[in-house]
Design an enzyme around this catalytic site. Structure first.
Site, PDB file in Angstrom:
ATOM      1  N   HIS A 159       0.838  -1.202   0.000  1.00 45.74           N
ATOM      2  CA  HIS A 159       0.000   0.000   0.000  1.00 45.74           C
ATOM      3  C   HIS A 159       0.875   1.255   0.000  1.00 45.74           C
ATOM      4  O   HIS A 159       1.841   1.321   0.736  1.00 45.74           O
ATOM      5  CB  HIS A 159      -0.896  -0.029   1.236  1.00 45.74           C
ATOM      6  CG  HIS A 159      -2.073   0.884   1.154  1.00 45.74           C
ATOM      7  ND1 HIS A 159      -1.944   2.243   1.237  1.00 45.74           N
ATOM      8  CD2 HIS A 159      -3.389   0.633   0.989  1.00 45.74           C
ATOM      9  CE1 HIS A 159      -3.151   2.794   1.132  1.00 45.74           C
ATOM     10  NE2 HIS A 159      -4.043   1.836   0.977  1.00 45.74           N
ATOM     11  N   GLY A 212       4.666  22.504  10.494  1.00 45.61           N
ATOM     12  CA  GLY A 212       6.028  21.985  10.559  1.00 45.61           C
ATOM     13  C   GLY A 212       6.906  22.484   9.428  1.00 45.61           C
ATOM     14  O   GLY A 212       6.453  23.229   8.548  1.00 45.61           O
ATOM     15  N   LYS A 235      10.919  19.246   6.422  1.00 43.91           N
ATOM     16  CA  LYS A 235      11.841  18.190   6.837  1.00 43.91           C
ATOM     17  C   LYS A 235      11.036  17.064   7.454  1.00 43.91           C
ATOM     18  O   LYS A 235      10.267  17.304   8.388  1.00 43.91           O
ATOM     19  CB  LYS A 235      12.801  18.787   7.888  1.00 43.91           C
ATOM     20  CG  LYS A 235      14.139  18.098   7.963  1.00 43.91           C
ATOM     21  CD  LYS A 235      15.042  18.829   8.962  1.00 43.91           C
ATOM     22  CE  LYS A 235      14.747  18.307  10.336  1.00 43.91           C
ATOM     23  NZ  LYS A 235      15.413  18.751  11.475  1.00 43.91           N
ATOM     24  N   THR A 291      12.001   8.906  11.369  1.00 44.35           N
ATOM     25  CA  THR A 291      11.454   7.537  11.311  1.00 44.35           C
ATOM     26  C   THR A 291       9.940   7.520  11.094  1.00 44.35           C
ATOM     27  O   THR A 291       9.398   6.535  10.610  1.00 44.35           O
ATOM     28  CB  THR A 291      11.751   6.768  12.617  1.00 44.35           C
ATOM     29  OG1 THR A 291      11.225   7.533  13.721  1.00 44.35           O
ATOM     30  CG2 THR A 291      13.252   6.559  12.794  1.00 44.35           C
ATOM     31  N   GLY A 347       8.188   9.936   9.304  1.00 38.86           N
ATOM     32  CA  GLY A 347       7.819  10.496   8.011  1.00 38.86           C
ATOM     33  C   GLY A 347       6.899  11.691   8.097  1.00 38.86           C
ATOM     34  O   GLY A 347       7.169  12.657   8.801  1.00 38.86           O
TER      35      GLY A 347
END
Lengths: 299, 299
Positions: B82, B163, B166, B170, B172
């Site tokens: 997926h 945010g 970047k 881990t 994402g």
């Protein structure tokens, strides 16, 4: 999952606000029970409560309401247009969720027994709880009303299901039973000829050979000058709304008449309508309990 | 009446039972929230949770789940069929009861902001919460997947809504948004010609000029040797099921093809089907909230 049972007790007072307030006070204060609605009609002199609750709560609230009614409503002084035979006239229990008709019948009998033992009110079991075919029909039980009940109870076939052949002096007689939820469903025709609505009502209703769980009459909607087939669907699982609707449509054609609309009056269980969507959308293998989102939210 | 909001977070782990158990543990222990369902797919390596809760509870449970996922799922090691871009991949909020879409959008933004501030995961708002038209579409946000996200975030148009440009090393990137409930609705045709299903799918789906809130493709049901129009109804209030169903029926006629059935896959809100019953039974002035019995039982 909590079992949910609906109960719609009818009380023979729609005028005395103190009595109505007292009933409401009880209905709102029993654990596990929600008072969904109550309405009082002064010309009928009658109040109808709609309660829903779990197995224990619904039994307790009904007993407390019947007790209060027996202490505060005097049938020897009651007048009103609606036929009636007791301070609490009729107590139907209706299966709503995760509860079978058999369980509702058992509940109706437990409540009936307690009412009789603690309050000395004679009880007839009716509808699906009835012990004889004639007692399925509330109108036949209630015939003669409060005033003629003392003599009626002495007749061979009218021994109460609970109690002796003697009415409660002021609270009369009460009918208790279990039944399926009822859907009030009316279909409007583009004709001002009430005879056509009468003929179609006769075709669709069970009593004259039509769909077993449909009751119906023709009525005139005077303000719109159209005729209507006015029905009570007393078991929408066995006689679904769409089946009666389509029957009315094809029977009306004979007279060159069309169906121009329909009405659902008051509350309906979601399933009565979703069953119709399933039919019209030709849905294969629909699982109502699992696939309808809201069913996972009910307790 | 309590507002009820559904949330269906998708996590990028469908294989590690300890991670799944940890998510379940959290989902079951936040006040005001019910875990309705969860399923994990090992080939997708993905788990989907279906939660429903009140305004406060749903926000809290989602934050706790996202936090746990960010601490226990390492996207640098993730493999699965997926498409995915984050440990928590996507978080849709869905209005269920007594809550507007606007309120769900506000909730999605509050949760997005908290996730970013406390966990340093960049967030894209999507669907009805999207801040640009292209971001309405999850597939476009996710394109490139976890592996290409570091570069994508540097592109002019892919500044995250919350945010910096970047990814979390881990966990994402996560998409958060509000959307209407989705109904998976398939219509079966009595033909083995997939081209007919394809042509009809193109007619009914919004993207090629059909009904705006319908997505659809033609598929072959190999075991039955029939073609199917397989659809996602993404707003059943604005594009009702019956409207698409009747369109498919009259378009199929051109090919001498009939509709032989339909399927509703998984959960559907009761209203999506009751709206169809209202249409077919021609019910006048039906009040869904008031007249459907079960609506009075939900909190």
């Amino acid at each position: 999952m909590t079992k949910l049972i609906e109960c719609i007790p009818n009380f023979s007072d729609g005028r005395n606000q103190k009595v109505i307030d007292g009933l409401v006070e009880i209905a709102k204060n029993v654990k596990g029970v929600t008072l969904l609605d109550h309405s009082s009609d002064t010309s009928h002199n009658r109040s109808v409560f709609t309660l829903v609750g779990d197995e224990e709560g619904i039994q307790e609230v009904v007993f407390q309401l019947v007790k209060f009614a027996s202490e505060n409503i005097d049938m020897t002084k009651h007048q009103g247009e609606h036929p009636r035979m007791g301070a609490t006239d009729v107590v139907p229990f209706v299966p709503i969720k995760d509860v079978t008709m058999e369980e509702c019948i058992a509940i109706s009998k437990k409540v009936a027994q307690r009412i009789n033992e603690e309050l000395q009110i004679p009880i007839f079991l009716y509808e699906d709880s009835a012990t004889t075919p004639v007692r399925k029909n509330l109108a036949k039980i209630r015939k003669g009303q409060f005033e003629k009940m003392p003599e009626k109870l002495l007749e061979e076939e009218w021994q109460p299901d609970y109690g002796e052949r003697k009415i409660h002096p002021t609270a009369g007689v009460t009918a208790v039973g279990a039944r399926m939820p009822l859907v009030a469903f009316n279909v409007n025709l583009d004709t001002d000829n009430i005879e056509i609505a009468n003929k179609i009502a006769k075709i669709v209703r069970g009593s004259s050979g039509g769909w077993k769980y449909c009751k119906g009459i023709g009525v005139m909607l005077e303000d719109r000058n159209i005729a209507q087939v006015s029905m009570n669907m007393v078991n929408f699982e066995k006689t679904p709304l769409y089946r009666v609707f389509e029957t009315i449509r094809f029977e009306a054609k004979r007279y060159g008449v069309s169906v121009i609309g329909s009405e659902v009056i008051g509350l309906t269980p979601a399933k009565a309508l979703i069953d119709c969507a399933e039919y019209y959308l030709q849905i294969e293998e629909f699982n109502y309990n699992k696939q309808v989102f809201e069913n996972h939210l009910l307790n």
